[in-house]
Design an enzyme around this catalytic site. Structure first.
Site, PDB file in Angstrom:
ATOM      1  CB  ALA A  97      87.986  78.538  59.329  1.00 45.71           C
ATOM      2  CB  SER A  98      89.825  73.036  58.403  1.00 48.78           C
ATOM      3  OG  SER A  98      88.844  72.580  57.520  1.00 48.78           O
ATOM      4  CB  THR A  99      91.983  72.451  63.197  1.00 46.22           C
ATOM      5  OG1 THR A  99      92.494  71.353  62.430  1.00 46.22           O
ATOM      6  CG2 THR A  99      90.695  72.045  63.895  1.00 46.22           C
TER       7      THR A  99
END
Length: 370
Positions: free
Chosen positions: A85-87
């Protein structure tokens, strides 16, 4: 629970989606958030540490959700992170750059947790969103999370490099994995005037830059780079590093200078445009570091060692014929002579012959600029 997403409300058009669709609802019970101080991914189990888990879920940090293409088991970290999960800040920036409006048809390549697809579906309408994921297990988990959130965009299991032809033509394609080339199938699936937002890079270093390509009616595309990013590569675009036999002769020992650069410095990304068919890695030491350069055909390697106790010089050892260190220094001088341009001054053109990076204008290809 709502997600306190730094920067998520910077674009008011997406603020309601971020408020309604929390990232935590799409994260697994055991996850590995990035610890910036330790520069490591440490496991968090919702059952054992619910408060710590929720703090990480709401923090502006990337979170690994799968190791080793699903072959990993247990709470220890695996060998290679293969889904994440990206920032939230990056997710918000990419959605703003996508410039998608309700009613537009969007293809997402790389479903991952499903959170990005949920944000798209909330704002654009679930019938307008198709998302494709190569890993069946990841796709199934994302589909369940989307349904719990009351959203049903189309989730396709397949090779994202092929796109999803029967869902097009698309107004936008957004890509959440690193590319080494832009699949021509995507150009055929985007309407003229539509765009592709994707992390693009070279094999040189694990850094990409977001590029926003506008697709033309003749099947070509062109557009600027926006910012340096770090994405896991598309599975078909992973770099296979050569295995070097032991006992290679080491030659070309000399000293030189090499300015340090940080994690998000633009040069390692830009260097890959000039130092072709090679990869680069940095090995840290207590008193310095070694820069490793590998020719991807197996023709040789170079190690440039810098130790603080021995002064500012660099000791270069080389095996094989290719002068990789000289090529890297030449790329550095090229970048400096051009005025140390940031990533935003570069762009990419795509046609049947391949990709051509350029500086300032499409008629100034990188391999010809000085």
């Amino acid at each position: 629970m709502t997600t306190r997403t730094p920067g998520a409300a910077a674009d008011p058009a997406w603020a309601a989606a971020f408020a309604a669709v929390p990232r935590a609802a799409f994260l697994p019970r055991v996850m590995w958030p990035y610890d910036e101080e330790r520069e490591a991914f440490d496991a968090l189990d919702l059952a054992r540490d619910p408060e710590g888990w929720r703090r990480a879920a709401e923090a502006d940090v990337p979170i690994v959700t799968q190791w080793d293409d699903g072959a990993h088991a247990g709470s220890g970290r695996g060998a290679h992170a293969t889904s994440s999960a990206s920032t939230p800040r990056l997710v918000a920036a990419m959605l703003a750059a996508l410039d998608a409006e309700p009613g537009m048809r969007v293809l997402e390549v790389g479903t991952g947790t499903g959170w990005n697809a949920a944000l798209l579906a909330h704002r654009l309408g679930e019938r307008s969103v198709t998302t494709v994921e190569i890993d069946p297990g990841v796709a199934a988990t994302a589909r369940r999370a989307l349904r719990r959130a009351g959203l049903r965009p189309r989730v396709v299991v397949g090779d994202g490099a092929l796109g999803v032809p029967d869902g097009g033509p698309y107004d936008r394609i957004i890509v959440t994995c690193g590319l080494r080339r832009v699949p021509r199938e995507w150009l055929a699936q985007v309407r003229p005037g539509g765009s592709i937002l994707a992390p693009w890079g070279t094999a040189f270093r694990g850094r990409d830059a977001l590029v926003r390509l506008t697709v033309r009616g003749d099947g070509t595309a062109e557009g600027p780079f926006l910012q340096v990013v770090n994405f896991m590569p598309m599975r078909a675009h992973r770099t296979a590093h050569p295995t070097f036999p032991p006992g290679l002769p080491l030659t070309d020992t000399r000293t030189g200078a090499w300015p340090p650069h940080g994690m998000w410095h633009p040069f390692p990304f830009l260097a890959g445009m000039r130092v072709e068919r090679a990869s680069h890695a940095v090995q840290r030491h207590d008193d310095g570091h070694t820069q490793w350069l590998y020719d991807l055909s197996g023709a040789g390697w170079t190690a440039a060692v810098r130790r603080e106790r021995t002064g500012p010089g660099v000791v270069v050892r080389r095996a094989g014929e290719r002068p990789l260190w000289d090529e890297l220094l030449a790329a550095w001088e090229w970048w400096r002579s051009a005025g140390e341009p940031p990533v935003g001054r570069f762009g990419l053109s795509v046609d049947d012959k391949g990709e051509t990076p350029w500086l300032d204008r499409p008629d100034r290809p990188v391999d010809a600029t000085v």
